[in-house]
Design an enzyme around this catalytic site. Structure first.
Site, PDB file in Angstrom:
ATOM      1  N   ASP A 240     -19.994  45.577   1.767  1.00 21.12           N
ATOM      2  CA  ASP A 240     -18.920  45.990   0.871  1.00 21.12           C
ATOM      3  C   ASP A 240     -18.395  44.758   0.133  1.00 21.12           C
ATOM      4  OD1 ASP A 240     -18.067  48.781   0.651  1.00 21.12           O
ATOM      5  OD2 ASP A 240     -17.817  48.732   2.823  1.00 21.12           O
TER       6      ASP A 240
ATOM      7  N   HIS B 119     -21.661  50.153   1.267  1.00 21.41           N
ATOM      8  CA  HIS B 119     -20.597  51.149   1.158  1.00 21.41           C
ATOM      9  C   HIS B 119     -21.090  52.575   1.406  1.00 21.41           C
ATOM     10  CE1 HIS B 119     -16.609  52.355  -0.373  1.00 21.41           C
ATOM     11  NE2 HIS B 119     -17.227  53.367  -0.971  1.00 21.41           N
TER      12      HIS B 119
ATOM     13  N   SER C 250     -14.194  56.003   1.898  1.00 23.70           N
ATOM     14  CA  SER C 250     -13.786  55.495   0.599  1.00 23.70           C
ATOM     15  C   SER C 250     -12.461  56.146   0.183  1.00 23.70           C
ATOM     16  CB  SER C 250     -14.911  55.733  -0.414  1.00 23.70           C
ATOM     17  OG  SER C 250     -14.752  54.938  -1.554  1.00 23.70           O
TER      18      SER C 250
END
Length: 346
Positions: free
Chosen positions: A288, A320, A203
C-alpha cells in the site's frame, strides 16, 4: 492491550500527528498518486490488477451463491439500494457468529454482488457472512467527475469529461454511514441470539466500518452484539481526500470531512469502548502507499490511546487489492486471524 506487528524502521511513536501530517506538504498530483491504490501494485499493471480484482470478485460470488445457502437482496431499509446478502453455514443455528462486510470503491463504485471473497472459507467454519450494499456517490454512476486520459483513484478508466458527467450525487457519506448503521441493526434484530457480530471493511468499506465505533446505539433502540472489527487498508482521516480528484462527489466542505473521519473524531472527542473486550484489527498491505500506511498506523495509535483493544498488522508482500482477494483462501494469514479472533470470542 495493544499489539503491533511492524517492519523495522517504522515510526511507532504516539501522539497527535495532525499538525505535522506529511500530506499537507504534498501537491495535488502527489496526493492523487498516494491515494491511487492501483498505482502501487507490484505484480500487475494498474489495468490488469483491476481486471483481476473484478474477475475474482465475480467468480467467488457466483460460487458462494451456487451453494444454495444464501438469502439474496434482503431489504434492511426502505431505499432501493438498501439490500444485503446473507450466506449461511451448513449447520445453521441461532448462536452463529456473523461477519458483516462492507465493500470498497472510494464510496463511488463497488457492489455486494461482486464482494463475497471470504464467504466460502468462513461459512465452512460455521460463520455466517453478510455482504451489505449501500448507495454509492454518485448513485448509479461509476464515472463521476473523472479526468479524461487519467486513471481514477481505484484504477477505473474514466469515460467522460468532468463537465459532461451526470449530476447524480445522491449517495452522500452521511447517508452511507446511516445505511451501514441500519444494516447492523437489522442483523441484530433478525438474529438476536448471535454469538457475535464482527464488522469487516476494505478501503472505503473499512472507513464505514470504523465509523461504527462512534455510533450511539442507545438512540437507535438496538445495541448490536459487536465483538470485533477487521479494517483492511482503510482511510480514516478524510481531510486529505478533499485535495484529490475524488473529492467532488463526496466532501464539499471541511466539516463534512471531519464529521465523517473516525480518526479526527476519536482524537478530538475520545469515545470510550462500549465493550472493552471488543477487538479491532487494523491491517495494511506492505505494498500500500505511504499515505495508506500512515492512516492505518495513526488510527491504530489513536485507538490504543483511547483504551480500545486494538492490534495492527502489515501483511507481507500484499498490495491494496490482494489483501482482500486472498480472503478466498482458508490458509491465508488474514483468514486465519479472522477465524481465530471469532472463535476465541465465541
Amino acid at each position: 492491550m495493544c499489539v503491533w506487528w511492524y517492519k523495522a524502521g517504522m515510526d511507532v511513536s504516539g501522539g497527535n500527528h495532525r499538525h505535522e501530517a506529511p500530506w499537507k506538504r504534498m501537491s495535488k498530483e502527489e496526493l492523487d498518486n498516494q491515494y491511487s491504490p492501483s498505482r502501487w501494485v507490484v505484480r500487475l499493471g494498474a489495468e490488469e490488477a483491476m481486471r483481476t480484482y473484478s474477475q475474482i470478485g465475480n467468480e467467488v460470488t457466483k460460487r458462494a451463491r451456487a451453494t444454495g445457502r444464501s438469502l439474496l437482496n434482503v431489504p434492511y431499509g426502505d431505499g432501493d439500494g438498501e439490500k444485503l446478502d446473507i450466506y449461511l453455514p451448513e449447520a445453521v443455528s441461532e448462536a452463529m457468529p456473523f461477519l458483516v462486510f462492507f465493500h470498497g470503491g472510494y464510496w463511488q463504485s463497488g457492489s455486494k454482488d461482486t464482494s463475497a471473497f471470504m464467504v466460502n472459507p468462513l461459512t465452512a467454519q460455521g460463520v455466517a457472512v453478510v455482504i451489505v450494499a449501500y448507495d454509492i456517490a454518485p448513485k448509479g454512476n461509476e464515472w463521476s467527475c473523472r479526468y479524461k486520459g487519467h486513471w481514477d483513484l481505484e484504477g477505473r478508466e474514466p469515460l467522460m469529461e468532468p463537465d459532461t458527467a451526470p449530476a447524480l450525487c445522491t449517495g452522500t457519506l452521511d447517508q452511507m454511514v446511516d445505511q451501514v448503521t441500519q444494516s447492523i441493526m437489522f442483523v441484530q434484530k433478525q438474529y438476536p441470539g448471535n454469538q457475535g457480530i464482527y464488522l469487516c471493511g476494505h478501503s472505503a468499506g473499512a472507513h464505514l466500518a470504523a465509523m461504527m465505533l462512534l455510533a450511539d446505539w442507545t438512540k437507535h433502540g438496538v445495541t448490536p452484539n459487536l465483538k470485533g472489527f477487521f479494517l483492511l487498508s482503510g482511510v480514516y482521516d478524510l481531510e486529505p481526500i478533499m485535495h484529490t480528484s475524488e473529492n467532488a462527489p463526496l466532501l464539499p466542505a471541511l466539516e463534512d470531512a471531519q464529521r465523517n473521519s473516525p480518526l479526527w473524531q476519536l482524537e478530538t472527542a475520545p469515545t470510550q469502548p462500549a465493550d472493552p473486550a471488543c477487538r479491532i484489527l487494523v491491517t495494511v498491505g506492505q505494498h500500500d502507499s505511504p499515505e495508506f500506511h500512515r492512516q492505518s498506523r495513526e488510527f491504530y495509535q489513536t485507538l490504543c490511546q483511547g483504551g480500545w483493544k486494538a492490534s495492527f498488522e502489515e501483511l507481507h508482500d500484499m498490495d491494496h487489492f490482494e489483501i482482500l482477494w486472498n480472503l478466498t483462501q482458508e490458509d491465508y494469514v488474514l483468514t486465519q486471524i479472522i477465524l481465530k479472533t471469532i472463535f476465541q470470542e465465541s
